[in-house]
Design an enzyme around this catalytic site. Structure first.
Site, PDB file in Angstrom:
ATOM      1  N   ARG A   1      12.740   0.758  12.759  1.00  0.00           N
ATOM      2  CA  ARG A   1      11.808   1.682  13.434  1.00  0.00           C
ATOM      3  C   ARG A   1      10.466   1.018  13.721  1.00  0.00           C
ATOM      4  O   ARG A   1       9.935   1.117  14.822  1.00  0.00           O
ATOM      5  CB  ARG A   1      11.539   2.890  12.554  1.00  0.00           C
ATOM      6  CG  ARG A   1      12.710   3.817  12.358  1.00  0.00           C
ATOM      7  CD  ARG A   1      12.256   4.959  11.447  1.00  0.00           C
ATOM      8  NE  ARG A   1      13.297   5.915  11.181  1.00  0.00           N
ATOM      9  CZ  ARG A   1      14.224   5.744  10.225  1.00  0.00           C
ATOM     10  NH1 ARG A   1      14.240   4.657   9.477  1.00  0.00           N
ATOM     11  NH2 ARG A   1      15.143   6.675  10.022  1.00  0.00           N
TER      12      ARG A   1
ATOM     13  N   SER B   1       5.482  -6.407   5.499  1.00  0.00           N
ATOM     14  CA  SER B   1       6.684  -5.885   4.842  1.00  0.00           C
ATOM     15  C   SER B   1       6.424  -5.762   3.331  1.00  0.00           C
ATOM     16  O   SER B   1       5.870  -4.759   2.882  1.00  0.00           O
ATOM     17  CB  SER B   1       7.883  -6.795   5.132  1.00  0.00           C
ATOM     18  OG  SER B   1       7.659  -8.118   4.673  1.00  0.00           O
ATOM     19  N   ARG B   2       6.778  -6.792   2.588  1.00  0.00           N
ATOM     20  CA  ARG B   2       6.457  -6.888   1.164  1.00  0.00           C
ATOM     21  C   ARG B   2       6.076  -8.337   0.910  1.00  0.00           C
ATOM     22  O   ARG B   2       6.639  -9.249   1.536  1.00  0.00           O
ATOM     23  CB  ARG B   2       7.665  -6.523   0.296  1.00  0.00           C
ATOM     24  CG  ARG B   2       7.989  -5.036   0.252  1.00  0.00           C
ATOM     25  CD  ARG B   2       6.936  -4.239  -0.522  1.00  0.00           C
ATOM     26  NE  ARG B   2       7.313  -2.838  -0.645  1.00  0.00           N
ATOM     27  CZ  ARG B   2       6.955  -1.879   0.203  1.00  0.00           C
ATOM     28  NH1 ARG B   2       6.195  -2.159   1.258  1.00  0.00           N
ATOM     29  NH2 ARG B   2       7.339  -0.633   0.010  1.00  0.00           N
TER      30      ARG B   2
ATOM     31  N   GLU C   1       0.220  -7.580  -6.313  1.00  0.00           N
ATOM     32  CA  GLU C   1      -0.802  -6.651  -5.788  1.00  0.00           C
ATOM     33  C   GLU C   1      -1.395  -5.845  -6.941  1.00  0.00           C
ATOM     34  O   GLU C   1      -0.649  -5.455  -7.834  1.00  0.00           O
ATOM     35  CB  GLU C   1      -0.180  -5.708  -4.758  1.00  0.00           C
ATOM     36  CG  GLU C   1       0.268  -6.461  -3.527  1.00  0.00           C
ATOM     37  CD  GLU C   1       0.832  -5.530  -2.430  1.00  0.00           C
ATOM     38  OE1 GLU C   1       0.784  -4.304  -2.577  1.00  0.00           O
ATOM     39  OE2 GLU C   1       1.324  -6.073  -1.426  1.00  0.00           O
TER      40      GLU C   1
ATOM     41  N   HIS D   1      -2.798  -3.840   1.638  1.00  0.00           N
ATOM     42  CA  HIS D   1      -1.591  -3.003   1.762  1.00  0.00           C
ATOM     43  C   HIS D   1      -1.926  -1.620   2.344  1.00  0.00           C
ATOM     44  O   HIS D   1      -1.747  -0.591   1.685  1.00  0.00           O
ATOM     45  CB  HIS D   1      -0.865  -2.875   0.411  1.00  0.00           C
ATOM     46  CG  HIS D   1       0.583  -2.533   0.558  1.00  0.00           C
ATOM     47  ND1 HIS D   1       1.555  -2.985  -0.297  1.00  0.00           N
ATOM     48  CD2 HIS D   1       1.239  -1.772   1.482  1.00  0.00           C
ATOM     49  CE1 HIS D   1       2.742  -2.511   0.072  1.00  0.00           C
ATOM     50  NE2 HIS D   1       2.572  -1.762   1.161  1.00  0.00           N
TER      51      HIS D   1
HETATM   52  C1  GLV Z   1       4.542   1.022   2.154  1.00  0.00           C
HETATM   53  O1  GLV Z   1       4.493  -0.148   1.937  1.00  0.00           O
HETATM   54  C2  GLV Z   1       5.772   1.710   2.399  1.00  0.00           C
HETATM   55  O2  GLV Z   1       6.844   1.160   2.117  1.00  0.00           O
HETATM   56  O3  GLV Z   1       5.700   2.859   2.865  1.00  0.00           O
END
Ligand code: GLV
Length: 320
Positions: free
Chosen positions: A157, A237-238, A267, A286
C-alpha cells in the site's frame, strides 16, 4: 464482569471512553514513556485484550502470563514486535492498522527523500551557525528529484502511494516485491525489476518492506556497493532492514551520496550514534504515520478491533 483491556500508553479520553463502554480499562498513564515490562507482565495476567504499540515486545514469555488473552491489537501496521506464530498456536487474534496510515507515511517518505536530496537540514544548520556568507554557484548543491529514478523495495500500500507521488514529479519508478503489483504498474507506470537491477539503476532506493528474518540486513555492504555513487537510500520500514555499520562506512567513504532515515536498528537512536555525525544523513524519529489525524484514526481503529473480537465479530484487519 466486563473483560479487562490493557492499554500500554496514555491515549485521548475519546479512546478510553470508546473502550470503557464494553471493558474494564487499565491504561498506562504516560504518553512518552512506554509501560515497564514488569508492569505489563502484572497487568496482562487477567486481561482479555491488549492494546499495544511497537515499543512493546510481545513474546512467548509475556504470553505465558496471559492465560485469558483473546486479542492483541497493535497500533501500527508493522507487527514485528509480536510473536505471531505463538499467538496463532494459542488462538490469540492479532490485528494491525493498515490503510489508514498509507498516505501519511508515503508523504513522510517523500519528504525525507526531498530533504535529503536538497540538503534542507544542512541548509538550516548553515543559517543557524551564521555560515551563509554569500550566494555561490555550487553552495549546498544536491541531487535532482524530477526525472530521476526511484526504486521501491516493497510495493504494498505505502509503496504504491509513494509511486503515485513520484509520478507527479515525472520520476521513473522501478520496484521489487515478492510478487508483481499490476495495479501499481497501471496507476503509476512502475516497472518490476530484479533486486540487483533496482539497486544499480535507482537514484533513490526506498525501503518499505516489512521486517522479517528474510529482510534482516537486506541492505548491507554488497548491496550498497551495487548502488550508484550519487544514490540516496531512504528507509521508512524498520531499522533492521539496513546494516547500519555498513551504511555508515558507505556514507563516510561516499560510496553512496546520502541517506534519509526514519527508523533505526536501536530506537530511540542515541544522539552520539556515528550515523548522526555525518552531514549526508537526514534523520527523523520514527514519525512515518505521525500526523494528528492519522494517529487518532489508528487509535480508533485499534480500539474498534478489540471491541469487534470481544463481541465475537471478525476484526477489520486481522493478522492471525
Ligand atoms: C509504524 O512503524 C507502523 O508500523 O505503523
Amino acid at each position: 464482569m466486563k473483560p479487562k483491556v490493557v492499554v500500554t500508553r496514555k491515549l485521548p479520553t475519546e479512546i478510553y471512553d470508546q473502550l470503557s463502554k464494553r471493558c474494564q480499562v487499565y491504561m498506562w498513564e504516560e504518553e512518552e514513556k512506554p509501560i515497564p515490562r514488569s508492569e505489563l507482565e502484572a497487568q496482562i495476567k487477567d486481561a482479555a485484550a491488549l492494546f499495544c504499540m511497537i515499543t512493546e515486545t510481545v513474546d512467548a514469555e509475556l504470553l505465558d502470563q496471559a492465560q485469558n488473552l483473546k486479542v492483541i491489537a497493535n497500533m501500527a501496521v508493522g507487527y514485528n514486535n509480536i510473536d505471531i506464530s505463538t499467538c496463532e498456536a494459542r488462538g490469540i487474534r492479532v490485528t494491525n492498522t493498515p490503510g489508514v496510515l498509507t498516505d501519511t507515511t508515503a508523504d513522510l517518505a517523500f519528504a525525507l527523500l526531498m530533504a535529503t536530496a536538497r540538503r534542507i537540514p544542512e541548509g538550516m544548520d548553515t543559517i543557524r551557525r551564521d555560515e551563509w556568507n554569500n550566494w555561490s554557484p555550487f553552495f549546498l548543491t544536491g541531487q535532482d528529484i524530477s526525472h530521476a529514478t526511484l526504486g521501491i523495495i516493497g510495493m504494498g500500500r505505502i509503496g504504491s502511494a509513494l509511486a503515485k507521488r513520484a509520478k507527479g514529479f515525472e520520476m521513473e519508478v522501478v520496484y521489487n516485491n515478492r510478487s508483481r503489483n499490476y495495479e501499481a504498474e497501471r496507476i503509476s507506470g512502475a516497472v518490476f525489476a530484479s533486486f540487483d537491477e533496482l539497486l544499480e539503476k535507482s537514484d533513490y532506493v526506498c525501503l518499505l518492506t516489512p521486517y522479517t528474518k528474510e529482510t534482516h540486513h537486506l541492505i548491507g555492504k554488497d548491496e550498497l556497493q551495487k548502488m550508484k555513487k550519487t544514490a540516496i537510500l531512504i528507509n521508512v520500514s524498520r531499522g533492521g532492514t539496513v546494516d547500519e555499520e555498513a551504511l555508515y562506512a558507505a556514507l563516510k567513504s561516499n560510496d553512496i551520496y546520502a541517506a534519509g532515515l526514519d527508523v533505526f536498528e536501536g530506537e530511540p537512536i542515541a544522539s552520539t550514534h556515528p550515523l548522526l555525525t555525518l552531514s549526508n544523513v537526514v534523520a527523523t524519529p520514527h514519525i512515518g504515520s505521525a500526523s494528528v489525524n492519522t494517529r487518532m484514526e489508528m487509535a480508533r481503529m485499534t480500539a474498534r478491533h478489540i471491541l469487534q473480537v470481544l463481541n465475537g465479530e471478525d476484526p477489520d484487519h486481522l493478522v492471525v
